[in-house]
Design a protein around this motif. Structure first.
Motif, PDB file in Angstrom:
ATOM      1  N   GLU A 380      12.479   9.383  -6.753  1.00 48.44           N
ATOM      2  CA  GLU A 380      12.745   8.649  -7.993  1.00 48.44           C
ATOM      3  C   GLU A 380      11.874   7.402  -8.054  1.00 48.44           C
ATOM      4  OE1 GLU A 380      17.307   8.494  -8.594  1.00 48.44           O
ATOM      5  OE2 GLU A 380      16.936   9.083  -6.507  1.00 48.44           O
ATOM      6  N   ALA A 381      11.267   7.192  -9.215  1.00 47.67           N
ATOM      7  CA  ALA A 381      10.334   6.075  -9.374  1.00 47.67           C
ATOM      8  C   ALA A 381      10.995   4.734  -9.089  1.00 47.67           C
ATOM      9  CB  ALA A 381       9.753   6.093 -10.792  1.00 47.67           C
ATOM     10  N   LYS A 382      12.259   4.587  -9.446  1.00 47.11           N
ATOM     11  CA  LYS A 382      12.930   3.298  -9.302  1.00 47.11           C
ATOM     12  C   LYS A 382      13.153   2.916  -7.840  1.00 47.11           C
ATOM     13  CE  LYS A 382      17.429   5.534 -10.000  1.00 47.11           C
ATOM     14  NZ  LYS A 382      18.597   5.654 -10.905  1.00 47.11           N
ATOM     15  N   ALA A 383      13.020   3.874  -6.915  1.00 46.61           N
ATOM     16  CA  ALA A 383      13.205   3.572  -5.495  1.00 46.61           C
ATOM     17  C   ALA A 383      11.963   2.932  -4.881  1.00 46.61           C
ATOM     18  CB  ALA A 383      13.552   4.836  -4.725  1.00 46.61           C
ATOM     19  N   LEU A 384      10.818   3.083  -5.532  1.00 42.64           N
ATOM     20  CA  LEU A 384       9.534   2.657  -4.974  1.00 42.64           C
ATOM     21  C   LEU A 384       9.047   1.380  -5.629  1.00 42.64           C
ATOM     22  CD1 LEU A 384       7.840   6.171  -5.117  1.00 42.64           C
ATOM     23  CD2 LEU A 384       8.982   5.148  -3.134  1.00 42.64           C
ATOM     24  N   THR A 385       8.315   0.571  -4.868  1.00 46.09           N
ATOM     25  CA  THR A 385       7.688  -0.590  -5.486  1.00 46.09           C
ATOM     26  C   THR A 385       6.659  -0.098  -6.485  1.00 46.09           C
ATOM     27  OG1 THR A 385       5.951  -0.717  -3.813  1.00 46.09           O
ATOM     28  CG2 THR A 385       7.989  -1.958  -3.389  1.00 46.09           C
ATOM     29  N   GLU A 386       6.438  -0.876  -7.515  1.00 46.01           N
ATOM     30  CA  GLU A 386       5.535  -0.428  -8.579  1.00 46.01           C
ATOM     31  C   GLU A 386       4.122  -0.223  -8.059  1.00 46.01           C
ATOM     32  OE1 GLU A 386       4.255  -1.573 -13.165  1.00 46.01           O
ATOM     33  OE2 GLU A 386       5.414  -2.986 -11.946  1.00 46.01           O
ATOM     34  N   ASP A 387       3.654  -1.125  -7.210  1.00 44.11           N
ATOM     35  CA  ASP A 387       2.298  -0.997  -6.674  1.00 44.11           C
ATOM     36  C   ASP A 387       2.135   0.305  -5.902  1.00 44.11           C
ATOM     37  OD1 ASP A 387       1.568  -3.383  -7.785  1.00 44.11           O
ATOM     38  OD2 ASP A 387       1.673  -4.545  -5.915  1.00 44.11           O
ATOM     39  N   PHE A 388       3.104   0.614  -5.037  1.00 38.97           N
ATOM     40  CA  PHE A 388       2.996   1.838  -4.253  1.00 38.97           C
ATOM     41  C   PHE A 388       3.091   3.062  -5.144  1.00 38.97           C
ATOM     42  CE2 PHE A 388       5.062   5.383  -2.042  1.00 38.97           C
ATOM     43  CZ  PHE A 388       4.089   5.653  -1.103  1.00 38.97           C
ATOM     44  N   ARG A 389       3.998   3.056  -6.108  1.00 35.03           N
ATOM     45  CA  ARG A 389       4.171   4.219  -6.985  1.00 35.03           C
ATOM     46  C   ARG A 389       2.884   4.510  -7.748  1.00 35.03           C
ATOM     47  NH1 ARG A 389       5.075   4.717 -12.124  1.00 35.03           N
ATOM     48  NH2 ARG A 389       5.536   2.493 -12.383  1.00 35.03           N
ATOM     49  N   ILE A 390       2.268   3.485  -8.295  1.00 40.36           N
ATOM     50  CA  ILE A 390       1.032   3.680  -9.062  1.00 40.36           C
ATOM     51  C   ILE A 390      -0.082   4.184  -8.143  1.00 40.36           C
ATOM     52  CG2 ILE A 390      -0.793   2.480 -10.337  1.00 40.36           C
ATOM     53  CD1 ILE A 390       1.422   0.644 -11.450  1.00 40.36           C
ATOM     54  N   ARG A 391      -0.191   3.570  -6.966  1.00 42.28           N
ATOM     55  CA  ARG A 391      -1.237   3.971  -6.022  1.00 42.28           C
ATOM     56  C   ARG A 391      -0.985   5.391  -5.520  1.00 42.28           C
ATOM     57  NH1 ARG A 391      -1.794   0.338  -0.781  1.00 42.28           N
ATOM     58  NH2 ARG A 391       0.258   1.280  -0.469  1.00 42.28           N
ATOM     59  N   ALA A 392       0.282   5.736  -5.266  1.00 41.16           N
ATOM     60  CA  ALA A 392       0.616   7.072  -4.785  1.00 41.16           C
ATOM     61  C   ALA A 392       0.235   8.134  -5.804  1.00 41.16           C
ATOM     62  CB  ALA A 392       2.107   7.154  -4.463  1.00 41.16           C
ATOM     63  N   GLN A 393       0.517   7.863  -7.047  1.00 40.46           N
ATOM     64  CA  GLN A 393       0.168   8.820  -8.086  1.00 40.46           C
ATOM     65  C   GLN A 393      -1.343   8.984  -8.186  1.00 40.46           C
ATOM     66  OE1 GLN A 393       0.945   8.313 -12.621  1.00 40.46           O
ATOM     67  NE2 GLN A 393       2.725   9.372 -11.779  1.00 40.46           N
ATOM     68  N   GLU A 394      -2.054   7.869  -8.113  1.00 42.83           N
ATOM     69  CA  GLU A 394      -3.513   7.925  -8.224  1.00 42.83           C
ATOM     70  C   GLU A 394      -4.131   8.670  -7.040  1.00 42.83           C
ATOM     71  OE1 GLU A 394      -4.569   3.837  -8.477  1.00 42.83           O
ATOM     72  OE2 GLU A 394      -4.217   3.678 -10.636  1.00 42.83           O
ATOM     73  N   THR A 395      -3.728   8.335  -5.837  1.00 42.00           N
ATOM     74  CA  THR A 395      -4.343   8.965  -4.664  1.00 42.00           C
ATOM     75  C   THR A 395      -3.962  10.429  -4.539  1.00 42.00           C
ATOM     76  OG1 THR A 395      -2.529   8.182  -3.229  1.00 42.00           O
ATOM     77  CG2 THR A 395      -4.505   6.798  -3.378  1.00 42.00           C
ATOM     78  N   THR A 396      -2.733  10.770  -4.926  1.00 41.77           N
ATOM     79  CA  THR A 396      -2.320  12.177  -4.843  1.00 41.77           C
ATOM     80  C   THR A 396      -3.067  13.019  -5.868  1.00 41.77           C
ATOM     81  OG1 THR A 396      -0.131  11.491  -4.070  1.00 41.77           O
ATOM     82  CG2 THR A 396      -0.358  13.750  -4.857  1.00 41.77           C
ATOM     83  N   LEU A 397      -3.216  12.495  -7.065  1.00 43.27           N
ATOM     84  CA  LEU A 397      -3.996  13.218  -8.074  1.00 43.27           C
ATOM     85  C   LEU A 397      -5.442  13.388  -7.620  1.00 43.27           C
ATOM     86  CD1 LEU A 397      -2.712  11.753 -11.467  1.00 43.27           C
ATOM     87  CD2 LEU A 397      -2.554  14.132 -10.706  1.00 43.27           C
ATOM     88  N   ALA A 398      -6.004  12.341  -7.027  1.00 47.28           N
ATOM     89  CA  ALA A 398      -7.383  12.440  -6.540  1.00 47.28           C
ATOM     90  C   ALA A 398      -7.495  13.500  -5.448  1.00 47.28           C
ATOM     91  CB  ALA A 398      -7.847  11.078  -6.024  1.00 47.28           C
ATOM     92  N   SER A 399      -6.525  13.539  -4.540  1.00 49.72           N
ATOM     93  CA  SER A 399      -6.529  14.554  -3.479  1.00 49.72           C
ATOM     94  C   SER A 399      -6.437  15.949  -4.064  1.00 49.72           C
ATOM     95  CB  SER A 399      -5.373  14.311  -2.507  1.00 49.72           C
ATOM     96  OG  SER A 399      -5.504  13.090  -1.825  1.00 49.72           O
ATOM     97  N   LEU A 400      -5.546  16.126  -5.022  1.00 47.77           N
ATOM     98  CA  LEU A 400      -5.374  17.444  -5.628  1.00 47.77           C
ATOM     99  C   LEU A 400      -6.638  17.907  -6.336  1.00 47.77           C
ATOM    100  CD1 LEU A 400      -1.769  17.018  -7.102  1.00 47.77           C
ATOM    101  CD2 LEU A 400      -2.430  18.477  -5.185  1.00 47.77           C
ATOM    102  N   LYS A 401      -7.295  17.008  -7.039  1.00 47.75           N
ATOM    103  CA  LYS A 401      -8.512  17.390  -7.767  1.00 47.75           C
ATOM    104  C   LYS A 401      -9.618  17.836  -6.822  1.00 47.75           C
ATOM    105  CE  LYS A 401      -7.515  14.475 -11.773  1.00 47.75           C
ATOM    106  NZ  LYS A 401      -7.850  13.256 -12.556  1.00 47.75           N
ATOM    107  N   GLU A 402      -9.652  17.283  -5.612  1.00 49.51           N
ATOM    108  CA  GLU A 402     -10.656  17.686  -4.641  1.00 49.51           C
ATOM    109  C   GLU A 402     -10.355  19.063  -4.051  1.00 49.51           C
ATOM    110  OE1 GLU A 402     -10.841  14.725  -1.652  1.00 49.51           O
ATOM    111  OE2 GLU A 402     -11.766  13.197  -2.942  1.00 49.51           O
ATOM    112  N   LEU A 403      -9.088  19.465  -4.081  1.00 54.81           N
ATOM    113  CA  LEU A 403      -8.681  20.691  -3.399  1.00 54.81           C
ATOM    114  C   LEU A 403      -8.809  21.938  -4.252  1.00 54.81           C
ATOM    115  CD1 LEU A 403      -5.502  19.353  -1.566  1.00 54.81           C
ATOM    116  CD2 LEU A 403      -7.746  19.797  -0.577  1.00 54.81           C
TER     117      LEU A 403
END
Length: 590
Positions: A380-403
């Motif tokens: 759940e988004a509300k459990a995570l700090t905003e900085d980490f949530r935004i960074r997690a989404q960005e890095t995970t999407l970047a990883s997926l696009k490479e795969l």
């Protein structure tokens, strides 16, 4: 051998490692298996945990060959441990061994340690390379101690967004999963990786559907006949779904009578009702194990069990999904088991809502991620700090696009679900099963997978391929409806009735997905909600047991306060927190 650790070091690194290796061995022995022995030499350590009758161990410090799971099987026969050394070092056909499989070998004292994984990477093996030191282990947590004890923000992000890992990531900094079809060699403080096989071939032209079905049926018939002739005490895991039904259909009639079948669930569940009907029709000895027939764990016991499950999954999948199964399996025979998992690549269920004829692109990857991957097991988004949530989404999407590989979009999704979801998600759960019992799934036969990949996506959509395969194997069995209400025999045709039925089922699933997205709901596995509620009850009664969560800068402390005060949380979020707790003994977050 259930667990294994090999550490190789150059002379300048040996002394500095001694204390930390002792800590790593403490992590390895925290599992139920227990460390059998530790071989120490000037150039490193080798530790063995959870012995198996087939292990070949000479005197301490000398050569050895050990399987890192129970089964070593080709389509024709069981492979003795003594033959594995030659297959690993002499260029034997490791692709003939059914995943999950791994083995470790050293020819003699002082020789390099060699570890081989299966062609799909399904049996999870991990590695780490430092300055003058390298290590391979069945435990990512053990390697995390050697690597310096820090969590990897990119791996954590993937865990938070999709609930499992992609590529070779783990949640531990610099600890990586061994890639598929890889042999790792440890020597002199360094690690060399050699790929022994390329991914399965995909021909320029897709085979005719019926030709592929005929060969796939022959493969499964051969597996089932040979295995059950060798191991008549095998248990078939039978549900109301397609994959286990196909395994039953591939069993010759003479071998079905008296065969043991096992189903988990309540007597009123579709799985149990359908499996019972099939068992009665074909003379199977059907056993139903109800998850509620055992004494339910107390909150304290649930907390302990969830942590144990997290450790067995190396903190990389949902411990709340595994914990109820561990409770059940403690009461079940751990001998030979046939299970159907792997029909995804032949079924193409993830084609729903995806464009036909499109070329893989970052836009399509992001759409798939937001529609499906980020909706089932995300925190759940509300459990995570905003900085980490935004960074997690960005890095995970970047990883997926490479795969996702270039080319046809539907074929790219085939590759992603096989080489990443099956490799890193199903592989984690399969590894837990494979070290406990002879876990056999003929649908992981390499040639079977090659054919499933080669068939045109249009011939897999809406289970056309699997419906026709079921009909080819046993037309009578194919006429019995699945738990979805659809009938395999009809799925194997392109009739108007079939198109209407599959269209209705697809529309229903799409509506459920839309509702899930709108309500921000998550998809909890069997028993996970109940286990999560018990874990939360323990935390609220004894908050000191989860105090380490407040040391995690990725979590919102005010949300944790509310959680311990009684605010609800999704099971997927509780699972993430349990993984963090299980990892906290070896690591620090950043």
């Amino acid at each position: 051998m259930k667990d294994f650790l090999a550490v190789s070091c150059a002379p300048h690194a040996a002394d500095s490692l001694r204390g930390v290796v002792d800590q790593a061995l403490g992590v390895l022995r925290d599992d139920e298996a227990g460390v059998v022995r530790v071989d120490q030499a000037e150039d490193g350590w080798v530790a063995f945990a959870g012995s198996d009758p087939g292990d070949l161990l000479a005197e301490p410090g000398a050569g050895f060959t050990v399987r890192l799971n129970r089964a070593a099987r080709t389509p024709e026969r069981d492979v003795p441990t003594a033959e594995l050394a030659g297959m690993i070092t002499g260029g034997g056909d490791l692709t003939s061994l059914l995943p999950p499989f791994a083995a470790a070998h050293r020819q003699r004292a002082g020789a390099p340690v060699v570890v081989a994984g299966d062609w799909l990477g399904f049996r999870q093996i991990y590695w780490w390379q430092g300055d003058g030191v390298a290590a391979v282990s069945t435990s990512a947590r053990t390697l995390a101690v050697l690597a310096g004890g820090r969590l990897d923000p990119v791996g954590l992000g993937a865990q938070a967004m999709i609930g499992w890992q992609v590529g070779t990531l783990t949640i531990f900094e610099n600890v990586r999963a061994l890639p598929p079809a890889t042999i790792a060699t440890l020597d002199g403080g360094s690690l060399r990786q050699r790929r022994y096989a390329d991914p399965p071939d995909r021909p320029d032209r897709a085979p005719a559907l019926d030709d592929a079905v005929d060969e796939m049926a022959q493969i499964l018939n051969r597996w089932q006949s040979n295995y059950l002739e060798d191991h008549p005490d095998t248990i078939l895991q039978l549900t109301g779904g397609h994959d286990s039904r196909i395994l039953l259909a591939a069993i010759p009639a003479k071998l079905r009578t008296g065969l043991a079948a096992l189903t988990l669930g309540s007597p009123t569940s579709p799985d149990v009702r359908i499996a019972a009907r099939l068992s009665a029709r074909y003379g199977l000895r059907h056993e139903v194990y109800r998850l509620d027939q055992q004494r339910p764990p107390t909150p304290r016991e649930a907390h302990t069990l969830a942590l144990a499950a997290a450790r067995q999954l190396e903190c990389q999948a949902s411990p709340l999904a595994l914990a109820p199964l561990l409770l059940a399996e403690a009461h079940l025979d751990q001998g030979h088991r046939l299970g159907g998992l792997g029909g995804e690549v032949a079924r193409g269920f993830y084609y729903a809502g995806q464009p036909t004829g499109a070329t893989a692109s970052g836009h399509l990857v992001e759409r798939l991620a937001r529609w499906r991957l980020f909706s089932n097991e995300a925190v759940e988004a509300k459990a995570l700090t905003e900085d980490f949530r935004i960074r997690a989404q960005e890095t995970t999407l970047a990883s997926l696009k490479e795969l996702f590989p270039a080319g046809d979009w539907l074929r790219a999704t085939d590759d992603f679900y096989l080489y990443h979801r099956m490799y890193r998600w199903a592989g984690l759960h399969g590894t837990v099963a494979a070290v406990r019992r002879h876990y056999i799934n003929p649908m992981f036969d390499r040639r079977f997978i090659e054919l499933a990949l080669a068939v045109a996506p249009a011939d897999k959509r809406n289970s056309l391929l699997l419906g026709r395969l079921m009909t080819r194997l046993d037309s009578e069995l194919a006429s019995v409806p699945l738990d979805s209400g659809l009938t395999p025999a009809r799925l194997g045709t392109r009739s108007v009735v079939t198109r209407l039925a599959t269209g209705t089922a697809t529309a229903r699933k799409a509506a459920e997905k839309v509702r899930q997205r709108l309500t921000h709901g998550r998809k909890a596995q069997l028993g996970a909600a109940e286990m999560g509620a018990l874990v939360l009850a323990h935390w609220r009664a004894e908050p000191q047991v989860c105090r380490a969560l407040y040391d995690m800068p990725i979590l919102r402390h005010d949300w944790l306060d509310d959680l311990l005060a009684g605010a609800p949380a999704e099971p997927t979020t509780v699972a993430f927190l349990v993984n963090l707790l299980a990892a906290s003994d070896q690591t620090t977050a950043r």
